[in-house]
Scaffold this motif. Sequence first.
Motif, PDB file in Angstrom:
ATOM      1  N   GLU B 207       0.837  -1.211   0.000  1.00 26.10           N
ATOM      2  CA  GLU B 207       0.000   0.000   0.000  1.00 26.10           C
ATOM      3  C   GLU B 207       0.865   1.252   0.000  1.00 26.10           C
ATOM      4  O   GLU B 207       0.615   2.197  -0.744  1.00 26.10           O
ATOM      5  CB  GLU B 207      -0.920   0.049   1.244  1.00 26.10           C
ATOM      6  N   VAL B 208       1.886   1.257   0.867  1.00 20.58           N
ATOM      7  CA  VAL B 208       2.738   2.441   0.978  1.00 20.58           C
ATOM      8  C   VAL B 208       3.593   2.595  -0.283  1.00 20.58           C
ATOM      9  O   VAL B 208       3.764   3.702  -0.808  1.00 20.58           O
ATOM     10  CB  VAL B 208       3.614   2.375   2.245  1.00 20.58           C
ATOM     11  N   LYS B 209       4.113   1.462  -0.771  1.00 22.02           N
ATOM     12  CA  LYS B 209       4.930   1.487  -1.981  1.00 22.02           C
ATOM     13  C   LYS B 209       4.124   2.100  -3.130  1.00 22.02           C
ATOM     14  O   LYS B 209       4.621   2.937  -3.879  1.00 22.02           O
ATOM     15  CB  LYS B 209       5.315   0.043  -2.317  1.00 22.02           C
ATOM     16  N   PHE B 210       2.892   1.698  -3.212  1.00 16.11           N
ATOM     17  CA  PHE B 210       2.010   2.185  -4.263  1.00 16.11           C
ATOM     18  C   PHE B 210       1.791   3.700  -4.110  1.00 16.11           C
ATOM     19  O   PHE B 210       1.910   4.458  -5.083  1.00 16.11           O
ATOM     20  CB  PHE B 210       0.681   1.427  -4.188  1.00 16.11           C
ATOM     21  N   SER B 231       3.511  -1.529 -13.726  1.00 15.74           N
ATOM     22  CA  SER B 231       4.929  -1.767 -13.411  1.00 15.74           C
ATOM     23  C   SER B 231       5.067  -2.431 -12.040  1.00 15.74           C
ATOM     24  O   SER B 231       5.935  -3.276 -11.833  1.00 15.74           O
ATOM     25  CB  SER B 231       5.729  -0.458 -13.500  1.00 15.74           C
ATOM     26  N   ILE B 232       4.206  -2.067 -11.104  1.00 15.55           N
ATOM     27  CA  ILE B 232       4.243  -2.712  -9.783  1.00 15.55           C
ATOM     28  C   ILE B 232       3.839  -4.181  -9.914  1.00 15.55           C
ATOM     29  O   ILE B 232       4.507  -5.073  -9.381  1.00 15.55           O
ATOM     30  CB  ILE B 232       3.322  -1.968  -8.778  1.00 15.55           C
ATOM     31  N   GLU B 233       2.775  -4.416 -10.644  1.00 17.88           N
ATOM     32  CA  GLU B 233       2.284  -5.792 -10.810  1.00 17.88           C
ATOM     33  C   GLU B 233       3.333  -6.677 -11.492  1.00 17.88           C
ATOM     34  O   GLU B 233       3.504  -7.838 -11.146  1.00 17.88           O
ATOM     35  CB  GLU B 233       0.972  -5.804 -11.621  1.00 17.88           C
ATOM     36  N   ALA B 234       4.043  -6.075 -12.471  1.00 22.18           N
ATOM     37  CA  ALA B 234       5.036  -6.848 -13.220  1.00 22.18           C
ATOM     38  C   ALA B 234       6.197  -7.287 -12.320  1.00 22.18           C
ATOM     39  O   ALA B 234       6.772  -8.359 -12.506  1.00 22.18           O
ATOM     40  CB  ALA B 234       5.566  -6.016 -14.386  1.00 22.18           C
TER      41      ALA B 234
END
Lengths: 408, 408
Positions: B207-210, B231-234
Amino acid sequence: MAACTVYTTTKSLNTKCSISSPSKSHWGYFAQKQRLVIFRTRRRSSLCVITCGAVAGDHDQTVVIGLAADSGCGKSTFMRRLTSVFGGAAEPPKGGNPDSNTLISDTTTVICLDDYHSLDRNGRKEKGVTALDPRANNFDLMCEQVRALKDRIAVEKPIYNHVTGLLDPPELIKPPKILVIEGLHPMFDPRVRELLDFSIYLDISNEVKFAWKIQRDMAERGHSLESIKASIEARKPDFEAFIDPQKQYADAVIEVLPTQLIPDDNEGKILRVRLIQKEGVKHFSPAYLFDEGSTISWIPCGRKLTCSYPGSKFFYGPETYYGHEVSVVEMDGQFDKLDELIYVESHLSNLSTKFYGEVTQQMLQHADFPGSNNGTGLFQTIIGLKIRDLYEQIIASRARTPVGAAQA
Amino acid sequence: MAACTVYTTTKSLNTKCSISSPSKSHWGYFAQKQRLVIFRTRRRSSLCVITCGAVAGDHDQTVVIGLAADSGCGKSTFMRRLTSVFGGAAEPPKGGNPDSNTLISDTTTVICLDDYHSLDRNGRKEKGVTALDPRANNFDLMCEQVRALKDRIAVEKPIYNHVTGLLDPPELIKPPKILVIEGLHPMFDPRVRELLDFSIYLDISNEVKFAWKIQRDMAERGHSLESIKASIEARKPDFEAFIDPQKQYADAVIEVLPTQLIPDDNEGKILRVRLIQKEGVKHFSPAYLFDEGSTISWIPCGRKLTCSYPGSKFFYGPETYYGHEVSVVEMDGQFDKLDELIYVESHLSNLSTKFYGEVTQQMLQHADFPGSNNGTGLFQTIIGLKIRDLYEQIIASRARTPVGAAQA
């Protein structure tokens, strides 16, 4: 200081200030102080006019403590802990009525306010009132005698005999250094309340009261569960009307609740006890845990201290209680052994001890008293120390003030 | 001390120990130590046999710290706080490649493990692997060079150019007093892990990273929300397979989570930060709040300290983390101003400060760094002090041990 205010007696049968069995010697002691002539004169006019506030100079006043609680709530244990803090054992008056409710130690006299019942057991039955009802109690006499004792005048106090249910002939009470008035109504009457230097309310929750009553009346006295329930229910309306509201006036409240450490516990053996301390009370500085003024919860059982199930949990924080700012210290659970108590004591501050470990020493000395392994004993002991401190502060402040200044 | 164990390279493309661009001078430095001849001989036989453990005597070893985290998680801020504790500013090597990832201060050299990428950006594209995949990284070379630096032998370390995505010619790294290896995989390879004197994992919740990525890539770089999510999902599968599991080996983990003070907050501005400290680590004694080994929650904002909404809340207690006993200090919320920080510092213990208020002083000195008003800055600073303390303990223990004894 010597100002006189006119009070009317609240919710009392004795609106005409009839005083039950005042003996001759009682009036004799009263008459030793000239100023009380005014009082007697007024009484002759049959008006309920009671002087209040201090009559003698502050310098030689007795410190008066009020302790309110329902019967069977541990007042006598509390009193034994309190007198022990002052270094003496409390005993009934020597050579007097064996059914006296009074306890006397070197410094402290504890009188039971049941002695101010205006109606005995039969009278209450006839009128259909309980002992909790103010109409069964003589607040005028209570006010007069507490004020007299505060002013260092001995009184002849009636005795309510709990065995016979009758009013026995009075006993002589000499003014002590500290007078504790304990019973159902120490903070009920505003005139009496005004005489208190410090007031405490023992607030036992219904669940715990019920568990205790079952234990005592069922296990020890053979009463039935139904009769216990009925007797509790019968007391409830008067308790809620006359006793419970006094806690709003207390400087300290000891609240006894079921534990939260065991889900749905109703045994009443493990207790959650809260010490609610009013802020801004003269000569009284609340005890706290770790960091004054913040909110803390603390489970001391862990790596350094291993406790058996369910352990113990502490809380400290500021709250509002009946509109007053208070500081609350809470203990849920119980101590397994000495290590835990000294460990807990060392993390509490502002305890008014005279040496390191005094709380623990007091608790150990009375290890056989009920509540010595939980928050009731701990907080009763702390309040005992606080009262000693309050007493010493009052004495010290009087010593600093010249007599003339106090009476000016 | 000089015992050699045979390790096989885990999940690496480079099972034949091919070393990317070892320059002549690199080998030159290696050859300065006679014992490394064994190593070179083994290499000649084309077996993946890597010596590990210390080669030089403990007395003159560099202290090696590992810092693992995903990119964009504040490693560089952490490094600046760490070098500041040692009293010097960290700068890139003078006169070298302007795209060097290295930071050097008086005592500390920080190298970025991206420099051990065995595949450059194109190579990764061709093979279809991410930079998080161990197959894109040369752990043999990482192990050799970290071990060499630990043994106080300079190395020629490759440079991964983040701008071009290519591997640049190597740079000379001289052995510092403290070597920090920071990047995606400092604790991935057991041989490298064994070289670490202390290891830290920065664990930023999804959550924070996002929230952080949105702030940086959307607000500052103009990326779309969709592309950020993609890009996060990848990265997720490789992150979970190769990066995240390293935290089980860390001596300290800084966990960054959304606040619990504001219900359903997803802004990522107010953070709940947990410092998870492993027990039983040599030269590392966990910091604690109020009472070591117990469980405490603390809201410092109250009577003595008034904080703006949502205030702050601390927690301390023993926990189990991946089967290890740990002590956790947690801070949720943020500081309004200096008063609060020094107030909090004064209630924390075992901070390894050299004077009262050193944590606060460090935080103030870098008030412009991200996280200076919350738990990330606070715990990074504390870990910095802990590393200084660990370093000084190691130096002191070496000074007490005669050289012969260490090598016996």
